[in-house]
Design a protein around this motif. Structure first.
Motif, PDB file in Angstrom:
ATOM      1  N   PHE A 147      19.728 -10.382   7.312  1.00 26.50           N
ATOM      2  CA  PHE A 147      19.440 -10.197   5.927  1.00 26.50           C
ATOM      3  C   PHE A 147      20.832  -9.986   4.945  1.00 26.50           C
ATOM      4  N   SER A 208      16.873 -15.825  13.524  1.00 26.39           N
ATOM      5  CA  SER A 208      16.704 -15.737  12.063  1.00 26.39           C
ATOM      6  C   SER A 208      18.036 -16.690  11.610  1.00 26.39           C
ATOM      7  N   SER A 311      13.140 -13.357   2.794  1.00 29.02           N
ATOM      8  CA  SER A 311      14.437 -12.849   2.803  1.00 29.02           C
ATOM      9  C   SER A 311      14.829 -12.509   1.396  1.00 29.02           C
TER      10      SER A 311
END
Length: 327
Positions: A147, A208, A311
């Motif tokens: 993130f 991710s 996100s």
């Protein structure tokens, strides 16, 4: 032979096999490309692979910005790089990827000071550390490994877009891992520290970053920025210390003996940042300085889109702010 001894022997045999494979498949970046007049950011550029990458870029003449959350470590790395390369255009900046405030302050500083950004090396990361929820409401591992990099990349995208050209695109390089193959994306449980074990969070974060590269490639309106991922292989770095000083020290030593050194582990990232052919593709994964394939779900448009939307919400990017990122 006792069961415990059998398990230990089995682990040693597997480690030797993996180690031999890693040693036999090592690849070295052969690019002679100079980086005079160019600027590179290396997150986690103060230790391990990041320090090796930053040193390589400095030797090629780049202005190098190394970033990490620890001041003393940054000062030591700055001296190491400057002494080794005689490049005086190396800068250390504080960046804590587990803090949205720190990421925004870092990005604002870069955008206000730097005239160009040719390479963004998203190298920083943590291992399977003890999990907790950050002040921003995210899993610590997920925020540092994914993130935080997601937000940093988008905030710096305008400068990357401004710098890159179709013939010499700016490059974003994300560090993934072979463990991305064991990653899963469950949007509803993505930060649930009661649902995932730390090692699973680590695998999820590394999947991710590949999904991020895939989705960002689709959304880039101009072809003057490319984003790719690297699997450095098994590398003996300080990341193993996340499991504790004693066990971590043992694993680090084993890593140095059986697996790649940080210098060897850095080679694929350097290759992807410099190689001409690597600059002609985007949204892909490299290993041992060669194009490879991630697991099938890493190219799933639906999963990538859902992860992107989640996100942007978690890092606090409004639709208006997102539009500015792509200008």
């Amino acid at each position: 032979m006792s069961l415990l001894l059998c398990i230990v022997v089995g682990i040693i045999i597997v480690a030797l096999i993996v180690g031999l494979y890693e040693k036999s498949t090592n690849a070295i970046c052969t690019s002679k490309k100079r980086l005079d007049g160019k600027t590179a950011i290396v997150t986690g550029g103060t230790t391990g692979m990041g320090l090796q990458i930053a040193t390589d870029f400095a030797e090629r003449g780049a202005r190098v910005i190394i970033a990490c959350p620890f001041k003393n470590e940054g000062i030591d790395a700055l001296k190491y790089i400057s002494d080794k390369t005689s490049n005086t255009d190396v800068v250390f900046k504080i960046l804590d990827l587990s803090s949205i405030t720190s990421i925004r302050e870092f990005a604002t500083d870069v955008l206000n000071i730097e005239k160009r950004l040719d390479i963004l090396m998203n190298n920083a990361g943590v291992g399977a550390v003890r999990e907790f929820i950050t002040d921003d409401g995210m899993s610590f591992i997920m925020q540092v490994n994914y993130f935080g990099q997601f937000l940093l990349t988008l905030l710096l995208l305008p400068l990357l877009n401004k710098t890159g050209t179709t013939s010499d695109p700016a490059r974003i390089v994300n560090t993934s891992s072979v463990l991305h193959n064991f990653g899963f994306i469950n949007i509803h449980k993505i930060n649930d520290i009661r649902y995932w074990f730390p090692v699973q969070f680590y695998a999820n974060s590394k999947l991710s970053v590949v999904l991020f590269a895939h989705e960002l490639t689709k959304r880039l309106k101009r072809n003057n920025v490319v984003v790719n991922c690297v699997d450095p292989g098994m590398v003996g770095t300080g990341i193993f210390r996340s499991v504790g000083n004693i066990l971590g020290g043992i694993l680090t030593m084993i890593g140095f003996v059986l697996f790649k050194t940080p210098w060897l582990g850095a080679q694929t990232a350097i290759h992807v940042a410099l190689d001409k052919k690597a600059g002609e593709i985007s949204g892909q994964l490299f290993k041992n300085c060669k194009l490879t394939r991630a697991k099938r779900s890493a190219y799933n448009d639906k999963i990538a889109g859902e992860l992107w939307n989640t996100s942007t919400s978690l890092v606090g990017l409004s639709s208006e702010a997102m539009e500015k990122c792509f200008q």
